[in-house]
Design a protein around this motif. Structure first.
Motif: not given
Lengths: 586, 623
Positions: B75-81
């Motif tokens: 999962i990438q981006g803001w969600w991945g964090e």
């Protein structure tokens, strides 16, 4: 009345509304489908033309765009036809509705008519019908097309993935249920506004009558403040309705987010299990958007529809208002020739109020003249109205030529019995136009001759010559271009032309200028000659010349007999008469 | 007050081209409810921004969460964090989505709720202007115009004039969206921008054509609407007569003719608007199709990237929303303008000023009235005043009774109205206590006029007498007694007793004479110094009329009376008689003098006497 009943009854009253509706709906389906294909075409232009593997393919783009343009233009034309068909059907249906409502107002008894402000009836056949028109012309077509568009998209969704389609529907359902629950509240709010509007119009027309008084006493501000209070009340209710309908609208907008979110979550779950492709899940986001757009419109228009429904119901109520004074099921014809009048143990109570007539019995032989005298409120005007069958007695019978008037058709009763009301009310148009009411079947040239003869017979030729254009003189709204006395003259001529066997005269109380006064009394004499007449007398000189006099007091008949007998009887009539003689002979 | 009225007229004064007038109508609305429109437009602006955010977030979620989750990638981006669990990430994304939706929904409620309130304020403003005009329109205007005109201005016109305002906040609010999108397009590529922005002039042209075609049609429809209303009014008002004559069928036929004409007119309006709406609907899709072709060419030429073209299509879709809003505003504008001007015409004709006077006249004893070579005109508010009475000079001495006698149409009522400042002297002057009537302050406390048609409204007896002013009950009773109507009021039992009893609309539960007596009591309670009875006792029983008139002068403290009456017995009561014919004074003096020297007068008044002597002879019975 629920929505379903309103539609069922409304369509039954105005069959034009559903005539050809199927073709219209079919066309709307075509328009909706065409609209739904446009995003699909956009998708294909992007995928196959712009993002083609071999670089931008201008030819494919042009072909697809040409196809798209054709679809757009076709959908435009089809939608134009849909709207046009709806407008034509709606206008025809609403015209019918107006006419039916108008017709029924005149079938209501005078009692019912008087119990409601006349301005309210007007607002029903005008403003209330117009709210319907707004729905039919502006919102109706859009709503139908939008509903079909949503349906088409829903079918497409189901083809892509029935599971996700179910998820979308499931996430909308609770919100739609709440929204629909809201509708009656919104309808209540709109109905409140319409009722207030009718009050405002009633107040306004009252003040229009009283302008001179209002200005003369310098109470303009006070009168304005009455209206302003009504206006502010309407605005307050409009604001409330606006909050309610926007809450209901926002519910569907929220539904769009919930449905998109739910589709993404469920789609991803299904995708992880390998049951859906990434493309399908992404496509669903677009489909939900396409589905909910029109849906929002529908909810929006539902609120509009509530407003129109209220108007529609108000008019339907009027069309269906029961007419208590009804035509007989089995009519009995009146005997030919001269007829007498009998009043038999008649009692009358208005609504729940006190008894107005407390058992009146009397009879007038054919060709005789009866004068009814009594104070205002003694019941003499009510008696006259019963004789004319403006309404029916609570108990007892009114007989003309021995037949109960309830068994006589209105057509026959009105042709044999004429009423000359106190105030000579005329309709806008010429003098001759007003005489047509007496002889609707006579053609205009014959009527003109008959009218001239009538004026001559009544001794009114000289008066007619003093008017601007004789029979073609315009009388103005309510006849107000003529003086009160002149209006009376025309209404006497109208009754004369009708040539009835029985006359009910409510003698005018208003003093008019002396010359006209003389003409009126002379014309009245000639009108009454040889007919069975009941005259509600306000002048004792009229009573003196009658064959019989009835004296009424508080709803009771206290004296009845020839003038001479009563004067000699030393009762109430004799006292009235003595006072009158003293007054006029001083 | 005069300045306030001028301001009011200016408020509704439209000028310039059609476009200028449309803007003035919108400006009027914004000025009428600035705060509400401000809030609604603000909420709409935020909503527009959120719409863009909504689209972007959707793209982000698909790219960063959905695709990686399905493909089994991180999962990438803001969600991945925050989480790498695909199930939790997608739930988080869904929650964010629902959150945005919730904010959106709240903004919608605010925008539309407040917007609806703003529109209600503007509608109320139109109605108030019409309501305020009622007493400020010259009496002649009311005679020249049917009640239907005022009623439809109050209802249909006030509503129609606000129709373009419904989508106003939304449209103006989303202009931010349109301007941002337009700016990006221009920066992207000139040809694409030109193609996309062509839609704006196209909309303006279609609208101009539409306006030209539909305005006259709409105007015709609204006029017919007022006529239908007038017929319904007349017919229901004369309901009893219609029944008496069995004329129901004829009335229906008359109504049908007008309703059918209205139907045809409305169908014509609908036929035009039924092509306008779909055409407006088609403009944006056609324009996005054009962008595809132009974009494909520009991309093939290497001037823009494929991504730019896709973005341009998306931007046009964003612009479509406010463009469509403009379409709605413009589409409703022709009819709204027609209705606005119908209200404006009423407002412009309302030239009468409530209280023009500034000179205080002492309230002592009965008043003195004088006309000095007065020319009195009737004014219908629309054209030049027409002079009805010429060169009239007369004098009413304090405490006297003067009868004005003349045939119908001689100008008696015009003179009476002038003495109450209800019609205007255009030459010469009318004086109250030697003061020009135009400058007398609070004239209503000096002069009371009772017209022939008694004004009785739905309300209690007390309200009908006091008209809302403060009079103690005993004074109201005294006035009722002097008008010989106290017995009637004592006996009234209708939703209350006595003064609290309710009178129905137009006094339907009273006889004509009773209504007139109520109107006289209303004048008497004010203890006027000058009382004008304009045929105000015509329906009153002659005996009662005598009693009322006699009581007026019984204690020697009564008002100066100007009387218009037809009964000889009443005329004889007057100290002085003025004979009016054809707008001028023929003669003035006592009844005896006029009988002796004025043949016209003799003819006029003896007609009644002759009649009352003739009647018994005719009937062949002793009198």
């Amino acid at each position: 009345m629920g929505l379903r009943e309103t539609f069922a009854r409304g369509f039954a009253i105005s069959p034009e509304l559903h005539k050809g509706l199927r073709v219209t709906l079919l066309l709307a389906l075509v328009a909706a489908s065409a609209r739904a294909t446009i995003p699909y075409l956009t998708q294909r232009v992007t995928d196959e033309g712009l993002l083609a593997d071999s670089g931008v393919d201008v030819t494919i783009v042009q072909w697809l765009v040409a196809g798209g343009a054709i679809v757009v233009v076709i959908s435009m034309f089809v939608e134009w036809r849909v709207r046009r068909r709806m407008v034509i059907a709606a206008e025809a249906g609403l015209a019918t509705l107006r006419k039916r409502a108008f017709h029924n107002v005149h079938r209501l008894s005078v009692l019912t008519q008087n119990s409601e402000q006349r301005g309210r009836y007007v607002s029903r056949v005008t403003g209330d019908v117009d709210t319907m028109r707004d729905l039919m012309q502006w919102t109706g077509a859009g709503m139908v097309v939008s509903a079909l568009e949503s349906t088409v998209v829903l079918v497409v969704m189901a083809v892509y993935s029935w599971q996700l389609a179910l998820v979308v529907i499931a996430s909308y359902v609770p919100l739609l249920v709440v929204t629909l629950k809201f509708q009656p509240v919104i309808r209540g709010a709109f109905s409140d506004i319409r009722a207030r509007m009718a009050d405002l119009l009633g107040r306004t027309s009252e003040q229009l009558v009283g302008v001179a008084t209002i200005r003369s006493y310098g109470v303009q501000e006070r009168m304005r403040s009455h209206l302003r209070a009504e206006i502010a009340g309407i605005a307050r209710r409009e604001r409330r309705a606006s909050w309610l309908s926007s809450a209901s609208f926002s519910m569907t907008a929220f539904g769009q987010s919930v449905a998109t979110g739910a589709a993404l979550v469920a789609g991803t779950a299904l995708g992880v299990r390998g049951e859906l492709s990434v493309g399908t899940v992404a496509a669903f986001a677009l489909l939900v958007y396409m589905f909910s757009g029109p849906l929002m419109w529908i909810v929006e228009m539902l609120a509009e529809m509530q407003r129109a429904m209220v108007g529609w119901q108000r008019v339907i109520e009027l069309v269906d208002a029961p007419t208590t004074v009804a035509e007989p099921d089995v009519p009995i014809p009146l005997p030919a020739g001269e007829v007498g009048l009998t009043v038999d143990a008649v009692r009358l109570t208005y609504d729940d109020d006190d008894e107005v007539l407390k058992g009146i019995s009397l009879s007038v032989p054919a060709g005789n003249r009866l004068a009814v005298v009594g104070q205002t409120g003694s019941g003499k005007t009510s008696l006259a109205r019963l004789l004319a069958r403006f309404f029916d007695p609570t108990s007892g019978h009114i007989r003309v030529g021995g037949v109960d008037v309830r068994h006589v058709t209105f057509a026959e009763l009105r042709s044999r019995l004429a009423v000359v009301p106190q105030e000579g009310f005329l309709f806008e148009g010429t003098v001759l136009d007003n005489l047509v009411y007496a002889r609707p079947d006579t053609d205009s040239e014959n009527l003109r001759d008959a009218a001239k003869d009538a004026f001559a017979a009544l001794g009114l030729t000289a008066w007619l010559e003093t008017t601007a254009h004789g029979l073609d003189t315009q009388v103005g709204a309510r006849g107000e271009l003529l003086s009160a006395g002149e209006r009376q003259l025309v209404s006497i001529a109208r009754a004369y032309l009708r040539d009835p066997d029985v006359l009910i005269l409510d003698e005018a109380t208003s003093a008019v200028d002396p010359a006209t006064e003389v003409r009126i009394s002379r014309a009245m004499e000639r009108l009454m000659a040889g007919r069975t007449t009941v005259v509600i007398a306000h002048r004792l000189s009229t009573a003196e010349r009658a064959d019989l006099v009835a004296v009424m007091e508080n709803g009771e008949l206290v004296e009845f007999g020839p003038h001479g007998d009563l004067v000699g009887a030393n009762g109430p009539y004799a006292r009235l008469h003595r006072a009158w003689v003293a007054q006029t002979r001083d | 007050m005069r300045r306030a009225q001028q301001a009011k007229r200016a408020e509704y004064d439209l000028h310039g081209s059609y476009g200028a007038k449309s803007l003035q109508v919108l400006g009027h609305a914004l000025r009428t409810a600035p705060r509400r429109f401000g809030v609604a437009i603000g909420a709409a602006g935020v909503f527009g921004v959120l719409t863009v955010v909504f689209g972007s977030v959707l793209g982000l979620i698909v790219d960063q969460v959905v695709i990686p989750a399905i493909d089994g990638k991180p999962i990438q981006g803001w969600w991945g964090e925050r989480t790498q669990d695909p199930g939790r990430a997608v739930l988080l994304a869904g929650a964010v989505f629902v959150g945005i939706g919730l904010v959106n929904a709240v903004l919608i409620v605010i925008r539309r709720g407040v917007q609806g309130g703003a529109v209600a304020s503007v509608g109320a403003r139109h109605r108030t202007v019409v309501a305020d005009a009622i007493a400020a329109l010259p009496l002649g205007w009311h005679r020249a115009n049917p009640a239907g005109r005022m009623l439809s201005a109050m209802s249909s016109d006030s509503e129609t004039a606000t129709n373009p305002l419904q989508p106003l906040a939304f449209t103006v609010g989303s202009f931010t969206m349109m301007i941002a999108a337009g700016y990006r397009l221009v920066n992207m590529d000139t040809w694409i921008a030109i193609t996309a922005l062509t839609v704006i002039p196209a909309i303006l042209v279609v609208n101009a054509l539409y306006e030209r075609v539909i305005s006259p049609l709409w105007d015709a429809g609204q006029s017919l609407r007022a006529e239908v209303s007038t017929i319904a009014h007349e017919s229901f008002e004369g309901g009893t007569v219609v029944k008496a004559l069995g004329a129901e069928g004829r009335e229906s036929a008359r109504f049908t003719t007008k309703v059918d004409a209205l139907r045809d007119a409305d169908t014509r309006v609908g036929a035009v608007s039924s092509w306008f709406e779909p055409l407006m609907d088609a403009l944006v899709p056609l324009s996005s199709l054009a962008i595809m072709v132009v974009g494909a060419h520009r991309a093939a030429a290497g001037a823009v990237s494929v991504g730019d073209v896709v973005t341009a299509i998306y931007l046009l879709a964003l612009m479509a929303v406010p463009i469509r809003g403009v379409g709605w505003v413009l589409g409703q504008m022709p009819s709204a303008l027609v209705s606005f001007q119908r209200v404006a015409r009423i407002s412009a004709a309302a030239t009468e000023v409530d209280e023009p006077g500034h000179v205080a006249v002492p309230r002592e004893g009965a008043g003195h009235v004088a006309f000095r070579s007065a020319h009195v005109a009737a004014d219908d508010g629309d054209g030049e005043p027409v002079i009805i009475v010429r060169d009239v000079s007369l004098e009413l001495q304090p405490g006297t009774v003067t009868a004005l006698v003349g045939a119908t149409g001689a100008g008696k009522t015009t003179v009476a109205l002038a003495a109450a400042r209800l019609s205007r002297a255009v030459g010469g002057e009318v004086l109250i206590d030697h003061t020009d009537i135009r400058v007398v302050q609070a004239l209503g406390t000096h002069v009371a006029l009772v017209p022939q048609t008694a004004f009785v409204f739905a309300g209690t007896v007390r309200e009908n007498i006091t008209l809302g002013e403060d009079f103690p009950d005993d004074e109201v009773w005294t006035a009722l007694r002097r008008a010989a109507v106290d017995d009637l009021v004592h006996g009234l039992r209708h939703h209350g007793e006595g003064l609290n009893a309710t009178l129905e609309e137009r006094g339907m539960n009273l006889s004509g004479g009773q209504r007139q007596r109520i109107a006289i009591a209303r004048a008497l309670v004010r203890e006027p110094r000058v009382l004008i009875l304009d045929d105000a006792t015509s329906a009153v029983d002659p005996g009662v009329e005598q009693q009322i008139l006699a009581a007026l002068r019984a204690d020697g403290k009564g008002p100066t009376v100007l009387l218009i009456a037809y009964r000889l017995a009443s005329i004889v009561l007057a100290d002085r008689v003025i004979h009016v014919d054809d707008g001028t004074i023929v003669d003035a003096g006592s009844h005896r003098e006029l009988i002796a020297r004025d043949p016209g007068y003799r003819e006029l008044v003896t007609a009644y006497e002759v009649d009352s002597q003739r009647r018994p002879d005719e009937a062949g019975e002793p009198g």
